[in-house]
Design a protein around this motif. Sequence first.
Motif, PDB file in Angstrom:
ATOM      1  N   ASP A 189      -6.493  13.334 -11.316  1.00 47.75           N
ATOM      2  CA  ASP A 189      -5.237  14.266 -10.795  1.00 47.75           C
ATOM      3  C   ASP A 189      -5.166  14.837  -9.743  1.00 47.75           C
ATOM      4  OD1 ASP A 189      -3.098  16.101 -10.988  1.00 47.75           O
ATOM      5  OD2 ASP A 189      -3.396  16.596 -13.006  1.00 47.75           O
ATOM      6  N   ARG A 190      -4.470  14.050  -8.827  1.00 46.65           N
ATOM      7  CA  ARG A 190      -4.377  14.328  -7.211  1.00 46.65           C
ATOM      8  C   ARG A 190      -3.748  15.813  -7.199  1.00 46.65           C
ATOM      9  NH1 ARG A 190      -0.219  14.405  -4.034  1.00 46.65           N
ATOM     10  NH2 ARG A 190       1.147  13.213  -5.488  1.00 46.65           N
ATOM     11  N   VAL A 191      -2.692  16.295  -7.757  1.00 43.95           N
ATOM     12  CA  VAL A 191      -1.941  17.284  -7.845  1.00 43.95           C
ATOM     13  C   VAL A 191      -2.859  18.666  -8.125  1.00 43.95           C
ATOM     14  CG1 VAL A 191       0.038  18.852  -8.778  1.00 43.95           C
ATOM     15  CG2 VAL A 191       0.410  16.388  -8.174  1.00 43.95           C
ATOM     16  N   LEU A 192      -3.722  18.222  -9.076  1.00 47.76           N
ATOM     17  CA  LEU A 192      -4.715  19.328  -9.662  1.00 47.76           C
ATOM     18  C   LEU A 192      -5.764  19.687  -8.276  1.00 47.76           C
ATOM     19  CD1 LEU A 192      -5.513  21.197 -11.987  1.00 47.76           C
ATOM     20  CD2 LEU A 192      -6.857  19.163 -12.873  1.00 47.76           C
ATOM     21  N   GLY A 193      -6.044  18.417  -7.738  1.00 52.16           N
ATOM     22  CA  GLY A 193      -7.107  18.601  -6.346  1.00 52.16           C
ATOM     23  C   GLY A 193      -6.363  19.243  -5.502  1.00 52.16           C
ATOM     24  N   GLU A 194      -5.326  19.036  -5.266  1.00 56.29           N
ATOM     25  CA  GLU A 194      -4.594  20.076  -4.140  1.00 56.29           C
ATOM     26  C   GLU A 194      -4.483  21.373  -4.272  1.00 56.29           C
ATOM     27  OE1 GLU A 194      -0.662  17.969  -3.592  1.00 56.29           O
ATOM     28  OE2 GLU A 194      -1.723  16.328  -2.650  1.00 56.29           O
ATOM     29  N   LEU A 195      -4.261  21.726  -5.600  1.00 56.03           N
ATOM     30  CA  LEU A 195      -4.392  22.966  -6.084  1.00 56.03           C
ATOM     31  C   LEU A 195      -5.555  23.785  -5.855  1.00 56.03           C
ATOM     32  CD1 LEU A 195      -2.146  23.277  -9.430  1.00 56.03           C
ATOM     33  CD2 LEU A 195      -1.541  24.134  -7.112  1.00 56.03           C
ATOM     34  N   VAL A 196      -6.684  22.940  -6.105  1.00 60.01           N
ATOM     35  CA  VAL A 196      -8.057  23.565  -6.175  1.00 60.01           C
ATOM     36  C   VAL A 196      -8.311  23.841  -4.754  1.00 60.01           C
ATOM     37  CG1 VAL A 196     -10.493  23.113  -6.315  1.00 60.01           C
ATOM     38  CG2 VAL A 196      -8.844  22.579  -8.420  1.00 60.01           C
ATOM     39  N   ASN A 197      -8.125  22.673  -3.890  1.00 58.27           N
ATOM     40  CA  ASN A 197      -8.206  22.796  -2.200  1.00 58.27           C
ATOM     41  C   ASN A 197      -7.481  24.244  -1.760  1.00 58.27           C
ATOM     42  OD1 ASN A 197     -10.020  20.805  -2.408  1.00 58.27           O
ATOM     43  ND2 ASN A 197      -8.591  19.401  -1.882  1.00 58.27           N
ATOM     44  N   GLU A 198      -6.274  24.153  -2.325  1.00 54.97           N
ATOM     45  CA  GLU A 198      -5.328  25.229  -1.798  1.00 54.97           C
ATOM     46  C   GLU A 198      -5.840  26.694  -2.036  1.00 54.97           C
ATOM     47  OE1 GLU A 198      -0.732  26.479  -2.185  1.00 54.97           O
ATOM     48  OE2 GLU A 198      -1.284  24.630  -2.720  1.00 54.97           O
ATOM     49  N   LEU A 199      -6.416  26.858  -3.277  1.00 56.53           N
ATOM     50  CA  LEU A 199      -6.788  28.265  -3.795  1.00 56.53           C
ATOM     51  C   LEU A 199      -8.175  28.571  -3.250  1.00 56.53           C
ATOM     52  CD1 LEU A 199      -5.778  30.601  -5.181  1.00 56.53           C
ATOM     53  CD2 LEU A 199      -6.848  29.783  -7.289  1.00 56.53           C
ATOM     54  N   ALA A 200      -8.969  27.486  -3.016  1.00 52.23           N
ATOM     55  CA  ALA A 200     -10.197  27.650  -2.587  1.00 52.23           C
ATOM     56  C   ALA A 200     -10.162  28.336  -0.984  1.00 52.23           C
ATOM     57  CB  ALA A 200     -11.148  26.383  -2.566  1.00 52.23           C
ATOM     58  N   ALA A 201      -9.263  27.535  -0.124  1.00 50.97           N
ATOM     59  CA  ALA A 201      -9.256  27.978   1.105  1.00 50.97           C
ATOM     60  C   ALA A 201      -8.623  29.282   1.111  1.00 50.97           C
ATOM     61  CB  ALA A 201      -8.159  27.001   1.771  1.00 50.97           C
ATOM     62  N   HIS A 202      -8.078  29.903   0.196  1.00 48.38           N
ATOM     63  CA  HIS A 202      -7.268  31.227   0.230  1.00 48.38           C
ATOM     64  C   HIS A 202      -8.209  32.320  -0.424  1.00 48.38           C
ATOM     65  CE1 HIS A 202      -4.084  34.313   0.020  1.00 48.38           C
ATOM     66  NE2 HIS A 202      -4.810  34.357  -1.443  1.00 48.38           N
ATOM     67  N   SER A 203      -8.986  32.059  -1.383  1.00 53.24           N
ATOM     68  CA  SER A 203      -9.695  32.941  -2.122  1.00 53.24           C
ATOM     69  C   SER A 203     -11.113  32.712  -2.114  1.00 53.24           C
ATOM     70  CB  SER A 203      -9.141  33.145  -3.615  1.00 53.24           C
ATOM     71  OG  SER A 203     -10.077  33.844  -4.228  1.00 53.24           O
ATOM     72  N   PRO A 204     -11.963  33.590  -1.701  1.00 50.64           N
ATOM     73  CA  PRO A 204     -13.548  33.281  -1.692  1.00 50.64           C
ATOM     74  C   PRO A 204     -13.616  33.362  -3.141  1.00 50.64           C
ATOM     75  CG  PRO A 204     -12.949  34.867   0.032  1.00 50.64           C
ATOM     76  CD  PRO A 204     -11.599  34.595  -0.504  1.00 50.64           C
ATOM     77  N   GLU A 205     -13.203  34.307  -3.881  1.00 53.82           N
ATOM     78  CA  GLU A 205     -13.671  34.585  -5.265  1.00 53.82           C
ATOM     79  C   GLU A 205     -13.408  33.352  -6.251  1.00 53.82           C
ATOM     80  OE1 GLU A 205     -12.551  38.489  -3.444  1.00 53.82           O
ATOM     81  OE2 GLU A 205     -11.481  36.589  -3.881  1.00 53.82           O
ATOM     82  N   PHE A 206     -12.272  32.540  -5.922  1.00 50.42           N
ATOM     83  CA  PHE A 206     -12.013  31.460  -6.597  1.00 50.42           C
ATOM     84  C   PHE A 206     -12.934  30.352  -6.133  1.00 50.42           C
ATOM     85  CE2 PHE A 206     -10.281  27.098  -6.739  1.00 50.42           C
ATOM     86  CZ  PHE A 206      -9.785  26.993  -7.831  1.00 50.42           C
ATOM     87  N   ALA A 207     -13.303  30.113  -4.787  1.00 52.65           N
ATOM     88  CA  ALA A 207     -14.079  29.281  -4.332  1.00 52.65           C
ATOM     89  C   ALA A 207     -15.735  29.427  -4.841  1.00 52.65           C
ATOM     90  CB  ALA A 207     -14.470  29.394  -2.641  1.00 52.65           C
ATOM     91  N   ALA A 208     -16.067  30.666  -5.273  1.00 54.97           N
ATOM     92  CA  ALA A 208     -17.380  31.114  -5.718  1.00 54.97           C
ATOM     93  C   ALA A 208     -17.284  30.593  -7.367  1.00 54.97           C
ATOM     94  CB  ALA A 208     -17.587  32.443  -5.605  1.00 54.97           C
ATOM     95  N   GLY A 209     -16.236  31.000  -7.968  1.00 51.02           N
ATOM     96  CA  GLY A 209     -16.192  30.552  -9.270  1.00 51.02           C
ATOM     97  C   GLY A 209     -16.240  29.039  -9.514  1.00 51.02           C
TER      98      GLY A 209
END
Length: 268
Positions: A189-209
Amino acid sequence: MSKAELADFLRRRREALRPKQVIRPSGRRTPGLRREEVATLAGMSVSYYERLEQARAPRPSPEVLAALGTALQLTAAEREHLARLAGQLPPGTDADRRPVPAEAHRLPDRLGPIPAYVVDERQDIVAWNSAAAALITDFGLLPAEERNTVRLSIRLGGTFCGAPAAEQGEFARQFAAQLRAAGARYPADRVLGELVNELAAHSPEFAAGWRDHDVRPVPTLRKRLRHPELGELEVVRQTLLLPGTDLQLAMYTAEPGSPSAAALAQLV
């Protein structure tokens, strides 16, 4: 089978499990269990388990996965995630994504004054009621790609919502858990991958999770909302999985008799 993802998941779950939870403490300082301890608990050779963590082993059998799940004390959600990473459950495709049932579209409205919406596995908002629109934003006025709780959390997070100090970051970690599980089911799922990258770049807490392979969504979270007309609200967001679907129902409530409950009642 994603050998690298499987290896990372096993390693992180092994390191998260403290020796005193499964065996007598030995006074060592090394965090988590050793590989040989997991292998012993799972009834397999140390060399085979080491190859699993090094992404060099062949696909593990269902019996091996069951033994690892017990040794690592995995939850039901984590066991399913492990099975998907190991290729024991087939990846989902677009053909597996069913249209949103009519009942799911009607469900938020049946909750009356309780702000509620329904999201799919990508966290796209597919149904909502007028109370949710009044509390958060008018979803109907947003472009389809922005009608997503992940993107809304990025756009509104700094001005609209916060969390008690004890729960800071839990909202982002819940997103990580939900999207990590969805990503294992729909790896292409490319769209899902884009969402993950978008939020990981914005939120350290998301990236850690995300790095921790957390796939245990938190069903209840406390939030502070800053509404332009009603002021600051103390609410609880509860999330329920709709059986037989990838859909989840999110509801916002407040402590009965509290000023926040009285304010929510004014939304509609």
